[in-house]
Design a protein around this motif. Structure first.
Motif, PDB file in Angstrom:
ATOM      1  N   SER A 133       2.661   8.845   9.197  1.00  0.00           N
ATOM      2  CA  SER A 133       2.618   8.334   7.836  1.00  0.00           C
ATOM      3  C   SER A 133       2.069   9.221   6.935  1.00  0.00           C
ATOM      4  O   SER A 133       1.363  10.250   7.304  1.00  0.00           O
ATOM      5  CB  SER A 133       1.075   7.512   7.876  1.00  0.00           C
ATOM      6  N   VAL A 134       2.748   9.135   5.733  1.00  0.00           N
ATOM      7  CA  VAL A 134       2.278   9.905   4.619  1.00  0.00           C
ATOM      8  C   VAL A 134       1.146   8.893   3.690  1.00  0.00           C
ATOM      9  O   VAL A 134       1.399   8.087   3.338  1.00  0.00           O
ATOM     10  CB  VAL A 134       3.521   9.929   3.515  1.00  0.00           C
ATOM     11  N   LEU A 135       0.022   9.507   4.103  1.00  0.00           N
ATOM     12  CA  LEU A 135      -1.240   8.744   3.511  1.00  0.00           C
ATOM     13  C   LEU A 135      -0.962   8.205   2.113  1.00  0.00           C
ATOM     14  O   LEU A 135      -1.619   6.792   1.874  1.00  0.00           O
ATOM     15  CB  LEU A 135      -2.640   9.322   3.494  1.00  0.00           C
ATOM     16  N   GLU A 136      -0.261   8.750   1.145  1.00  0.00           N
ATOM     17  CA  GLU A 136      -0.555   8.651  -0.281  1.00  0.00           C
ATOM     18  C   GLU A 136       0.731   7.468  -0.696  1.00  0.00           C
ATOM     19  O   GLU A 136       0.732   7.051  -1.699  1.00  0.00           O
ATOM     20  CB  GLU A 136      -0.076   9.673  -1.030  1.00  0.00           C
ATOM     21  N   ARG A 137       1.378   7.271   0.285  1.00  0.00           N
ATOM     22  CA  ARG A 137       2.656   6.294   0.193  1.00  0.00           C
ATOM     23  C   ARG A 137       2.125   4.795   0.927  1.00  0.00           C
ATOM     24  O   ARG A 137       1.450   4.026   0.473  1.00  0.00           O
ATOM     25  CB  ARG A 137       3.721   6.817   0.764  1.00  0.00           C
TER      26      ARG A 137
END
Length: 234
Positions: A182-186
């Motif tokens: 996971s890319v946190l900001e997405r």
């Protein structure tokens, strides 16, 4: 949790030899400033999610003298792991914790963390994200909409838009929105927002991210002046 695994590619003047969290402000790594910002407001347990040149961060953290009661530990979360994945990989170390804070290792602010925690407790959603309005890089020319006449100038005003300033507070259940890629900001933040589980804490004070060499110079100049707004400790 402090995310310390990135390469800092826009700071190549420094990060070819050391990881970005160890780039110095006033002779101490910016990571030290972030930890001291939290420690000055009562935080005692710090988990550093390392990656790129993480062994240097671990060695530095072990050798550094911390205030009494402050415990700083590192965990290698991989070289290519994205931000959300690094948080997910620290899940086992949150045993017994109902909530946790997370932030980046390259941003400093005069943020009131007690106010952030109170805000988080009050709204009842799973996650709070601090948002800021950064100072624009360039000055602004003000125009008459009708004929294009220049009516004035403003030197580097604040943006009208709010951006992610880091300094998160989350319930443990928020980790269910993350996985190791996971890319946190997405997607994780987007899903939390879609489920009405994300709130924005507006920070109107000082905030700065050390993203480029120019940023590093500016932060060092502020520290040298003796008026660094994020210095909330003696």
């Amino acid at each position: 949790m402090i995310l310390c695994g990135g390469r800092g590619t826009r700071l190549q003047e420094h990060t070819q030899e050391i990881p970005k969290p160890l780039v110095e402000i006033g002779g101490m790594p910016i990571l030290w400033h972030v930890i001291r910002l939290y420690a000055a407001q009562g935080f005692r347990r710090f988990l550093l999610a390392t990656g790129y040149k993480g062994e240097l961060i671990e060695r530095w953290a072990a050798d550094c003298e911390w205030p009494d009661g402050v415990d700083v530990r590192c965990q290698d979360t991989g070289l290519q792991t994205p931000t959300g994945g690094r948080i997910k990989l620290l899940e086992e170390q949150l045993s017994g914790e109902e909530r946790f804070c997370a932030t980046y290792s390259d941003g400093v602010a005069d943020i009131d963390l007690a106010a952030l925690l109170e805000f988080h407790s009050r709204h009842g959603a799973l996650a709070s994200m601090t948002v800021v309005r950064p100072e624009l890089q360039f000055g602004v020319t003000e125009l008459d909409a009708a004929d294009g006449r220049v009516t004035g100038f403003r030197e580097k005003p604040r943006s009208e838009h709010w951006i992610n300033g880091g300094f998160f507070c989350m319930q443990r259940e928020a980790l269910n929105y993350l996985d190791e890629d996971s890319v946190l900001e997405r997607r994780p933040l987007e899903r939390l927002a879609a489920d009405d589980e994300l709130r924005a804490y507006r920070h109107e004070g000082f905030w700065e991210c050390m993203d480029t060499y120019k940023d590093a110079v500016a932060l060092n100049d502020l520290w040298a002046s003796g008026q660094a707004p994020w210095r909330l400790w003696r």
